[in-house]
Design a protein around this motif. Structure first.
Motif, PDB file in Angstrom:
ATOM      1  N   ARG A  70       0.841  -1.210   0.000  1.00  0.00           N
ATOM      2  CA  ARG A  70       0.000   0.000   0.000  1.00  0.00           C
ATOM      3  C   ARG A  70       0.873   1.256   0.000  1.00  0.00           C
ATOM      4  N   THR A  71       1.941   1.222   0.763  1.00  0.00           N
ATOM      5  CA  THR A  71       2.848   2.371   0.825  1.00  0.00           C
ATOM      6  C   THR A  71       3.489   2.609  -0.529  1.00  0.00           C
ATOM      7  N   GLU A  72       3.957   1.539  -1.173  1.00  0.00           N
ATOM      8  CA  GLU A  72       4.595   1.689  -2.476  1.00  0.00           C
ATOM      9  C   GLU A  72       3.603   2.182  -3.531  1.00  0.00           C
ATOM     10  N   ALA A  73       2.353   1.733  -3.446  1.00  0.00           N
ATOM     11  CA  ALA A  73       1.340   2.195  -4.394  1.00  0.00           C
ATOM     12  C   ALA A  73       1.098   3.703  -4.236  1.00  0.00           C
ATOM     13  N   ARG A  74       1.227   4.201  -3.017  1.00  0.00           N
ATOM     14  CA  ARG A  74       1.011   5.624  -2.751  1.00  0.00           C
ATOM     15  C   ARG A  74       2.233   6.453  -3.131  1.00  0.00           C
ATOM     16  N   ASP A  75       3.443   5.931  -2.802  1.00  0.00           N
ATOM     17  CA  ASP A  75       4.664   6.701  -3.045  1.00  0.00           C
ATOM     18  C   ASP A  75       5.854   5.742  -3.069  1.00  0.00           C
ATOM     19  N   ARG A  76       6.411   5.499  -4.239  1.00  0.00           N
ATOM     20  CA  ARG A  76       7.510   4.536  -4.402  1.00  0.00           C
ATOM     21  C   ARG A  76       8.831   4.995  -3.789  1.00  0.00           C
ATOM     22  N   ALA A 122       6.630   7.903   3.912  1.00  0.00           N
ATOM     23  CA  ALA A 122       5.593   8.186   2.917  1.00  0.00           C
ATOM     24  C   ALA A 122       4.479   9.064   3.472  1.00  0.00           C
ATOM     25  N   GLY A 124       1.807   8.511   5.147  1.00  0.00           N
ATOM     26  CA  GLY A 124       0.427   8.028   5.177  1.00  0.00           C
ATOM     27  C   GLY A 124       0.011   7.631   6.579  1.00  0.00           C
TER      28      GLY A 124
END
Length: 190
Positions: A70-76, A122, A124
């Protein structure tokens, strides 16, 4: 970028310490690709051998994996920066070499801190429970916090993240700015 795609002569220049523009970036890309392969190897090991660790350790790993996705989908970028931190590569190699059972389960416990570091960068919102061996939470690239317990809950919202040890009152607050954790405030801070 793979070794085959390194700029012509890059390895020779890096060996002589006289690199050209782009050589270091190619080397970093290759190292990052290796980290991704190691991380995927760990996931594959656990998928193919579900009995390699006790069920609670596997479930916690899967929960942490979902937060990382989920974190990578929001900000790699924060995920990449965290995975590229030197101690993460060491942890991955040590974990992949660990025998099934308690040794592997113990090594997997550090994954929560890796995921927490990426998610904190990130910016989030999330809640994560993770192991803190020796009562210390080590967040790659962000620092460490003494927790005094073997596990801690990290709850992040907005510009802060609160550490709460099991059976204790709210602990310290980590202050966040986009891309990094910038300090620790007393437990009463907001």
């Amino acid at each position: 970028m793979t070794v085959e795609r390194l700029p012509p002569g890059a390895l020779a220049r890096l060996a002589r310490t006289r690199s050209a523009p782009g050589d270091h970036a190619a080397l970093r890309d290759g190292a990052h690709s290796l980290r991704l392969v190691l991380l995927k190897s760990l996931l594959t090991r656990l998928e193919r051998h579900p009995g390699a660790v006790p069920r609670p350790a596997r479930e916690r790993f899967e929960e942490h994996w979902r937060l990382l996705e989920r974190t990578e989908a929001r900000d790699r970028r924060p995920v990449r920066d965290t995975l590229d931190y030197p101690s993460v590569g060491h942890w991955l190699a040590r974990t992949l070499a660990a025998p099934d059972g308690d040794a592997l389960a113990g090594a997997l416990g550090h994954f929560g801190a890796v995921v927490a570091a990426a998610a904190l960068r990130a910016s989030g919102s999330f809640t994560l429970e993770t192991a803190t061996p020796g009562g210390v939470l080590v967040l790659p690239g962000a620092g460490l916090a003494e927790t005094g317990t073997d596990t801690v809950r990290l709850t992040a919202h907005g510009r802060t993240a609160r550490l709460t040890a099991a059976g204790r009152r709210a602990g310290p607050v980590l202050l966040r700015v986009p891309g990094r954790v910038c300090g620790v405030a007393p437990a009463g801070a907001r």
